[in-house]
Each structure stands twice: as structure tokens, then as C-alpha cells.
Design an enzyme around this catalytic site. Structure first.
Site, mmCIF file in Angstrom:
data_model
loop_
_atom_site.group_PDB
_atom_site.id
_atom_site.type_symbol
_atom_site.label_atom_id
_atom_site.label_comp_id
_atom_site.label_asym_id
_atom_site.label_seq_id
_atom_site.Cartn_x
_atom_site.Cartn_y
_atom_site.Cartn_z
ATOM 1 N N ASP A 100 0.905 -1.262 0.205
ATOM 2 C CA ASP A 100 -0.119 0.150 -0.093
ATOM 3 C C ASP A 100 0.888 1.221 -0.038
ATOM 4 O OD1 ASP A 100 -3.230 0.165 0.742
ATOM 5 O OD2 ASP A 100 -2.050 2.107 1.039
ATOM 6 N N GLU A 156 -14.441 -8.369 -7.790
ATOM 7 C CA GLU A 156 -14.641 -9.022 -6.522
ATOM 8 C C GLU A 156 -16.048 -8.939 -6.063
ATOM 9 O OE1 GLU A 156 -12.850 -11.059 -4.449
ATOM 10 O OE2 GLU A 156 -14.787 -11.020 -3.492
ATOM 11 N N ARG A 179 -18.903 -8.932 0.413
ATOM 12 C CA ARG A 179 -19.609 -8.030 0.959
ATOM 13 C C ARG A 179 -18.745 -7.754 2.486
ATOM 14 N NH1 ARG A 179 -24.544 -11.417 2.226
ATOM 15 N NH2 ARG A 179 -22.784 -12.950 2.239
ATOM 16 N N LEU A 184 -34.346 -8.545 0.122
ATOM 17 C CA LEU A 184 -35.491 -7.998 -0.104
ATOM 18 C C LEU A 184 -35.772 -7.312 1.315
ATOM 19 C CD1 LEU A 184 -37.245 -10.600 -2.152
ATOM 20 C CD2 LEU A 184 -36.901 -8.323 -2.879
ATOM 21 N N ALA A 206 -36.447 -4.349 3.393
ATOM 22 C CA ALA A 206 -36.888 -3.030 3.383
ATOM 23 C C ALA A 206 -36.291 -2.053 4.501
ATOM 24 C CB ALA A 206 -38.459 -2.871 3.495
ATOM 25 N N GLY A 222 -26.556 2.038 1.443
ATOM 26 C CA GLY A 222 -25.223 3.086 1.344
ATOM 27 C C GLY A 222 -23.877 2.187 1.583
ATOM 28 N N CYS A 253 -20.178 1.044 -2.167
ATOM 29 C CA CYS A 253 -19.972 0.398 -3.471
ATOM 30 C C CYS A 253 -21.383 0.785 -4.312
ATOM 31 C CB CYS A 253 -19.837 -1.262 -3.102
ATOM 32 S SG CYS A 253 -18.526 -1.521 -2.134
ATOM 33 N N LYS A 291 -23.800 -0.713 7.500
ATOM 34 C CA LYS A 291 -24.520 -1.865 7.796
ATOM 35 C C LYS A 291 -23.871 -2.597 8.914
ATOM 36 C CE LYS A 291 -23.119 -5.667 5.227
ATOM 37 N NZ LYS A 291 -22.839 -6.533 4.149
ATOM 38 N N ARG A 347 -18.641 5.130 5.079
ATOM 39 C CA ARG A 347 -18.618 5.644 3.438
ATOM 40 C C ARG A 347 -20.220 5.632 3.152
ATOM 41 N NH1 ARG A 347 -13.573 2.849 0.614
ATOM 42 N NH2 ARG A 347 -14.241 1.289 1.877
HETATM 43 P P1 NAD Z 1 -10.135 0.897 0.327
HETATM 44 O O1 NAD Z 1 -10.430 2.313 0.100
HETATM 45 O O2 NAD Z 1 -10.834 0.194 1.601
HETATM 46 O O3 NAD Z 1 -8.860 0.506 0.028
HETATM 47 C C1 NAD Z 1 -8.040 0.864 -0.983
HETATM 48 C C2 NAD Z 1 -6.564 0.749 -0.533
HETATM 49 O O4 NAD Z 1 -5.756 1.177 -1.744
HETATM 50 C C3 NAD Z 1 -6.121 2.048 0.263
HETATM 51 O O5 NAD Z 1 -5.349 1.445 1.560
HETATM 52 C C4 NAD Z 1 -5.126 2.854 -0.259
HETATM 53 O O6 NAD Z 1 -4.222 3.569 0.388
HETATM 54 C C5 NAD Z 1 -4.598 2.096 -1.448
HETATM 55 N N1 NAD Z 1 -3.893 2.589 -2.580
HETATM 56 C C6 NAD Z 1 -4.625 3.822 -3.127
HETATM 57 N N2 NAD Z 1 -3.584 4.215 -4.455
HETATM 58 C C7 NAD Z 1 -2.577 3.212 -4.153
HETATM 59 C C8 NAD Z 1 -1.571 2.835 -5.175
HETATM 60 N N3 NAD Z 1 -1.165 3.688 -6.178
HETATM 61 N N4 NAD Z 1 -0.718 1.841 -4.590
HETATM 62 C C9 NAD Z 1 -0.784 1.207 -3.584
HETATM 63 N N5 NAD Z 1 -2.123 1.225 -2.741
HETATM 64 C C10 NAD Z 1 -3.002 2.072 -3.265
HETATM 65 O O7 NAD Z 1 -11.037 0.467 -1.252
HETATM 66 P P2 NAD Z 1 -12.018 -1.201 -0.919
HETATM 67 O O8 NAD Z 1 -13.299 -0.725 -0.500
HETATM 68 O O9 NAD Z 1 -11.142 -2.350 -0.673
HETATM 69 O O10 NAD Z 1 -12.382 -1.175 -2.328
HETATM 70 C C11 NAD Z 1 -11.149 -1.385 -3.575
HETATM 71 C C12 NAD Z 1 -11.915 -1.643 -4.901
HETATM 72 O O11 NAD Z 1 -12.699 -2.881 -4.674
HETATM 73 C C13 NAD Z 1 -13.057 -0.651 -5.213
HETATM 74 O O12 NAD Z 1 -12.926 -0.548 -6.685
HETATM 75 C C14 NAD Z 1 -14.364 -1.301 -4.857
HETATM 76 O O13 NAD Z 1 -15.286 -0.657 -5.670
HETATM 77 C C15 NAD Z 1 -14.058 -2.536 -5.029
HETATM 78 N N6 NAD Z 1 -14.624 -3.440 -4.330
HETATM 79 C C16 NAD Z 1 -14.885 -2.879 -2.850
HETATM 80 C C17 NAD Z 1 -15.884 -4.006 -1.987
HETATM 81 C C18 NAD Z 1 -16.069 -3.706 -0.561
HETATM 82 O O14 NAD Z 1 -16.821 -4.285 0.155
HETATM 83 N N7 NAD Z 1 -15.324 -2.769 0.009
HETATM 84 C C19 NAD Z 1 -16.298 -5.350 -2.646
HETATM 85 C C20 NAD Z 1 -16.013 -5.400 -3.992
HETATM 86 C C21 NAD Z 1 -15.389 -4.623 -4.765
HETATM 87 C C1 UGA Z 2 -22.233 -4.890 -1.925
HETATM 88 C C2 UGA Z 2 -22.498 -6.358 -2.584
HETATM 89 O O1 UGA Z 2 -23.260 -7.061 -1.675
HETATM 90 C C3 UGA Z 2 -21.227 -7.230 -2.698
HETATM 91 O O2 UGA Z 2 -21.587 -8.355 -3.681
HETATM 92 C C4 UGA Z 2 -20.061 -6.410 -3.628
HETATM 93 O O3 UGA Z 2 -19.105 -6.837 -3.875
HETATM 94 C C5 UGA Z 2 -19.935 -5.012 -2.941
HETATM 95 O O4 UGA Z 2 -21.162 -4.200 -2.697
HETATM 96 C C6 UGA Z 2 -19.266 -4.169 -3.646
HETATM 97 O O5 UGA Z 2 -19.076 -4.296 -4.965
HETATM 98 O O6 UGA Z 2 -18.203 -3.567 -3.115
HETATM 99 P P1 UGA Z 2 -21.491 -4.322 0.514
HETATM 100 O O7 UGA Z 2 -21.892 -2.815 0.071
HETATM 101 O O8 UGA Z 2 -20.468 -4.553 1.345
HETATM 102 O O9 UGA Z 2 -21.733 -5.336 -0.679
HETATM 103 O O10 UGA Z 2 -22.799 -4.833 1.712
HETATM 104 P P2 UGA Z 2 -24.339 -5.337 1.267
HETATM 105 O O11 UGA Z 2 -24.522 -6.192 2.235
HETATM 106 O O12 UGA Z 2 -24.564 -5.686 -0.304
HETATM 107 O O13 UGA Z 2 -25.457 -4.029 1.698
HETATM 108 C C7 UGA Z 2 -25.154 -2.829 1.114
HETATM 109 C C8 UGA Z 2 -26.216 -1.918 1.596
HETATM 110 O O14 UGA Z 2 -27.557 -2.386 1.128
HETATM 111 C C9 UGA Z 2 -26.273 -1.599 3.029
HETATM 112 O O15 UGA Z 2 -26.584 -0.273 3.324
HETATM 113 C C10 UGA Z 2 -27.388 -2.553 3.382
HETATM 114 O O16 UGA Z 2 -28.118 -2.003 4.657
HETATM 115 C C11 UGA Z 2 -28.257 -2.299 2.281
HETATM 116 N N1 UGA Z 2 -29.313 -3.486 2.311
HETATM 117 C C12 UGA Z 2 -28.741 -4.806 1.813
HETATM 118 C C13 UGA Z 2 -30.678 -3.314 2.284
HETATM 119 O O17 UGA Z 2 -31.294 -2.187 2.555
HETATM 120 N N2 UGA Z 2 -31.535 -4.319 2.172
HETATM 121 C C14 UGA Z 2 -30.954 -5.559 1.897
HETATM 122 O O18 UGA Z 2 -32.232 -6.601 1.815
HETATM 123 C C15 UGA Z 2 -29.650 -5.869 1.625
#
Ligand code: NAD
Ligand code: UGA
Length: 431
Positions: free
Chosen positions: A31, A152, A155, A251, A253, A258, A261, A322, A329
Site C-alpha cells: 500500500d 470481487e 460484502r 429484499l 426493506a 449505503g 459500493c 451495515k 462511507r
Molecule cells: P479501500 O479504500 O478500503 O482501500 C484501497 C486501498 O488502496 C487504500 O489502502 C489505499 O491507500 C490504497 N491505494 C491507493 N492508491 C494506491 C496505489 N497507487 N498503490 C498502492 N495502494 C494504493 O477500498 P476497497 O473498499 O477495498 O475497494 C477497492 C476496490 O474494490 C474498489 O474499486 C471497490 O469498488 C471494489 N470493491 C469493494 C468491495 C467492498 O466491500 N469494499 C467489494 C467488492 C469490490
Molecule cells: C455490496 C455487494 O453485496 C457485494 O456483492 C459487492 O462485492 C460489494 O457491494 C461491492 O461491490 O463493493 P456491501 O456494500 O459490502 O456489498 O454490503 P451489502 O450487504 O450488499 O449491503 C449494501 C447496503 O444495502 C447496506 O447499506 C445494507 O444495509 C443495504 N441492504 C442490503 C438493504 O437495505 N436491504 C437488503 O436486503 C440488503
């Protein structure tokens, strides 16, 4: 055993690194955030995710997982490099790709041997090709590489289970050999593997998130109709869910979605459509319906308070977007707290893990270490996050602590009949 580098140690990168090391691979997680890496070396996690600390500790001790800020060190002897950096919303809703560009550039400048670059970040369609152009351009001397998309689907809050037992693994590349290598890496997960082209893989990710967000906005609209006609949306969802074509998941409600993602991904997909002259009507409405929930819950709380929150004290049960995460965020709690404060309320909050992250974002909200302490003297409580510990609160005690027994249940965790029998002025969602 494969040698893997994971770029980015956030929710996705750290879980990916820890899980691949647990499968017997050698993983170096990198990182640019020095503090995160220093802390990880001391065993301090940058995020709250159940089971992660123990998984990291086990694999660090076994010598399979290590941390660095040095790209040259991370890429030495590496066969696979995962990009897992953030792709937040830009000013117009587009995905901001600056971190992906910077990661791709650093990889290009520091790779010393042929490399499969696997993109795990959620990125607009066409980004894989763009990353390949960056790598080609930035390499000091030409070296073989392939770019593969492997989105990816984990959740937050259940990330380790989701990563290790995925519904499917999606792999997109024009390079069959590279795609097969990435498939081999994922074989121990025993999930169906979909191999396709880069752009299709990138689209599968957006379409999946947008569909899940749509399901939630749909049930929230149904909830409003249920409420208007005296039906119970929880039972409606259960009844619908037995149909395998519909399914019971997503589903619930409530306050709507939020997090880091759904909000940004639905916006980014709509932006992509508009860029091509299309009109993404469903996506736009899905977002509008979602954000109306937050305003509605603040408004309904005011109604329960007799029409105005001015001068009242309102306690929020939960702040994280959640349960089982400290991620704030785009958490609905932010909008609700701000709306109530704007109406003149004093806002208090309790969350089991998110208060440290939330405090700087909500400087005017009074944080409490205990839900009962928070309830003492409140005019109303709002259930914002359905943490399990809220489901078993001593409601008789809560009632005696509140100035007036008002509960706005934004996540439908209590039984309306019981709440009313207990003497609460109670409002749920769609029930
Ligand atoms: P995050 O903000 O938690 O982490 C990102 C990390 O990348 C940070 O620690 C940051 O310092 C680091 N970073 C930034 N620029 C960098 C660089 N040039 N070199 C090395 N490190 C660097 O992000 P996240 O929630 O893990 O999400 C990452 C990606 O995965 C996003 O595109 C998101 O949409 C996707 N995603 C997130 C989730 C989730 O549940 N959070 C699930 C599926 C997909
Ligand atoms: C979501 C997807 O579920 C993951 O498959 C995906 O990888 C991720 O986004 C991503 O791309 O980053 P996440 O945001 O971590 O995962 O959590 P969820 O469980 O999906 O919940 C998202 C939001 O929807 C929360 O605010 C939750 O409270 C809300 N939610 C979820 C509802 O209001 N109702 C539901 O029935 C389910």
C-alpha cells in the site's frame, strides 16, 4: 504455491491477500499508505472485519503473508499482481481512476519478470484495455504481461466467508493462457468459473451491483405501498422469496443502501450509459428512491415527535452503513443525523464499532459508549443499523430511560405488535 502481490490493503486487498495466503500461496501486500503498512506489520488492522485479524496473524506467523510500501520488493519473483485500490465517485458520478492509473504505472516501472496483472477494483468497461496501454507505455523496457479482470463480489462484514465461498469467479481476458492461470489460482475455492472477455467481466460486476441495488429500491417502494394499504412488507418479501426466480436475499426493506459500493457503482454505470447517449432510466430512479428513504425516516421521526424535532434529543442506534463493519462511507446515518440536527434536534449515537470512524465525520453528534446511557433522557430512538445486539436490547429498560417512548425502526428489527403492546409509539418500515 504461487507468489502473489496485492496492491491496496483496504477491504478488498487485505481480505484477498490474507485469503490467498491462507490457501498456501506466498503473498506480499502493498500500500502507498505508510501508516497502514506499519500498523499491519505490528498486527493492527486498518479496518474492522470479523475474523480478519486472526487470519492475518496466522498467515504472517506462517511466513506466507507480509507487507510493504515498496513496489520493487513486492513484485520481485511475483507471478500475479492484483490491483485492489479504490475507485470512488468523481464529481459527475464517473469512477475516479486515478488510483488505478497510479498502481498500473508503479507496477509497470517495477516489474522485473513476466506478470499477470489482475484487476479486482470495480472499474468502468474498457479500463482493462486502458491499464494495458499504461503498462506498455510506462515499462522501462518491454516485458511480457497480461491484464485480466477478476471482479470481487465480497460484502463487508462477511468478507472472508464471501471470498472463500464465492457464488462464482469471473475472469475476463483476451489472453487465454493468462485467464487459465488465474482460473488455476481460484480452483481451491471450488466455485463455478466464468471465463469471458475483459469488457464483459467488467460489466458483470456493475450489472450485479446495480441489480442488487434495484432489488432493494424495489422492495422499499413496495414497503411504502404496503404501509398505505396495511400489508406487512416483511411477510411480503418472505412470500415472494420462496419463488426461486425472485429469491429472498436483498429484499429487506428499510433505510436503503449505503456504503462504498452500491451508491458509487450505480452512479458510475448510469454515467457510462449517458456517455454513449443512452438514458439509464431504471438506474436513475433506483438511486432517487434510495436517497428518499433517508429523508423519509428523518421526517417520520419528526412526525412521531409531534411534528418537529426542534429542541428534542434523538438517539441513533447504529452508525455504520451495515452491521459488522466500521465503514461509514455514504452511511444513511450521516444524512439522518444532519437532517435531524437541521431541524433543531440534539443528536446522540451509539455504534458497537463505527464511532471512532464516525466521530470526525459527525462532529456535532454526541457519541455514547453504551446504548442504555444514550437512551437516558432521549425523546426518541432511531434504529439505523441492524446490529445483532440491538435486537436483544432490554426494551422495558429502554422505555423507562427514554423521556418519551418513541422508536423509529429504520431496519424493521422489532415486532410492531409487541412494541405497541409495550406502550411504545413505534413506526417501522412498510408494516
Ligand atoms: P479501500 O479504500 O478500503 O482501500 C484501497 C486501498 O488502496 C487504500 O489502502 C489505499 O491507500 C490504497 N491505494 C491507493 N492508491 C494506491 C496505489 N497507487 N498503490 C498502492 N495502494 C494504493 O477500498 P476497497 O473498499 O477495498 O475497494 C477497492 C476496490 O474494490 C474498489 O474499486 C471497490 O469498488 C471494489 N470493491 C469493494 C468491495 C467492498 O466491500 N469494499 C467489494 C467488492 C469490490
Ligand atoms: C455490496 C455487494 O453485496 C457485494 O456483492 C459487492 O462485492 C460489494 O457491494 C461491492 O461491490 O463493493 P456491501 O456494500 O459490502 O456489498 O454490503 P451489502 O450487504 O450488499 O449491503 C449494501 C447496503 O444495502 C447496506 O447499506 C445494507 O444495509 C443495504 N441492504 C442490503 C438493504 O437495505 N436491504 C437488503 O436486503 C440488503
Amino acid at each position: 504455491m504461487k507468489q502473489i502481490c496485492v496492491v491496496g490493503v483496504g477491504y478488498v486487498g487485505l481480505v484477498t491477500g490474507a485469503c490467498f495466503s491462507d490457501l498456501g500461496n506466498r503473498v506480499i501486500a502493498l500500500d502507498v499508505n505508510q501508516e497502514r503498512i506499519e500498523n499491519l506489520k505490528k498486527g493492527i488492522m486498518p479496518i474492522y472485519e470479523p475474523g480478519l485479524e486472526e487470519l492475518v496473524r496466522r498467515n504472517v506467523t506462517a511466513g506466507r503473508l507480509s507487507f510493504t510500501t515498496d513496489y520493487a520488493e513486492a513484485l520481485k519473483d511475483c507471478e500475479f499482481a492484483f490491483i485492489a485500490v479504490g475507485t470512488p465517485s468523481g464529481v459527475n458520478g464517473e469512477a475516479d481512476l486515478q488510483y488505478v492509473a497510479s498502481a498500473a504505472t508503479s507496477i509497470a516501472k517495477n516489474m522485473k519478470a513476466p506478470l499477470v496483472i489482475i484487476n479486482k477494483s470495480t472499474v468502468p468497461i474498457g479500463t482493462g484495455d486502458w491499464v494495458a496501454d499504461i503498462v506498455k507505455r510506462e515499462q522501462p523496457q518491454p516485458m511480457d504481461f497480461a491484464v485480466v479482470s477478476c471482479p470481487e463480489f465480497l460484502r463487508e462484514g462477511s468478507a472472508i466467508g464471501d471470498f472463500t465461498q464465492p457464488h462464482r469467479t469471473v475472469i475476463g481476458s483476451f489472453d487465454r493462457e493468462a485467464a487459465n492461470k488465474v482460473a488455476q489460482l481460484h480452483l481451491p475455492l471450488r466455485a463455478p468459473i466464468v471465463i469471458t472477455d475483459l469488457r464483459t467481466a467488467e460489466m458483470i460486476k456493475y450489472a450485479s451491483n446495480a441489480f442488487l441495488a434495484t432489488k432493494i429500491s424495489f422492495i422499499n417502494e413496495i414497503a411504502e405501498i404496503c404501509e398505505a394499504y396495511g400489508a406487512d412488507v416483511k411477510e411480503v418479501a418472505a412470500g415472494m422469496g420462496y419463488d426461486a426466480r425472485i429469491g429472498r436475499h436483498f429484499l429487506d426493506a428499510g433505510l436503503g443502501w449505503g456504503g462504498s459500493c452500491f451508491p458509487k457503482d450505480v452512479l458510475a454505470l448510469a454515467y457510462m450509459a449517458e456517455e454513449k447517449g443512452l438514458d439509464p432510466r431504471i438506474l436513475n430512479v433506483v438511486t432517487d428512491v434510495n436517497y428518499d428513504r433517508r429523508k423519509a425516516v428523518a421526517r417520520w421521526t419528526e412526525e412521531l415527535l409531534g411534528g418537529s424535532a426542534n429542541g428534542k434529543t434523538v438517539g441513533l442506534l447504529g452508525l455504520a452503513f451495515k452491521p459488522n463493519t466500521d465503514d461509514m462511507r455514504d452511511a444513511p446515518s450521516i444524512d439522518i443525523a444532519q437532517a435531524l440536527a437541521a431541524s433543531g434536534a440534539t443528536v446522540r449515537a451509539y455504534d458497537p464499532v463505527a464511532m471512532d470512524v464516525a466521530a470526525p465525520m459527525l462532529p456535532d453528534v454526541q457519541m455514547f459508549k453504551d446504548p442504555y446511557e444514550m437512551a437516558k433522557g432521549c425523546d426518541a430512538l432511531v434504529v439505523v443499523t441492524e446490529w445483532n445486539e440491538f435486537k436483544q436490547l432490554d426494551l422495558e429498560k429502554i422505555k423507562t430511560l427514554l423521556k418519551s417512548p418513541i422508536v423509529m425502526d429504520g431496519r424493521n428489527i422489532y415486532d410492531p405488535t409487541r412494541m405497541r403492546e409495550m406502550g411504545f409509539k413505534y413506526r417501522a418500515i412498510g408494516r
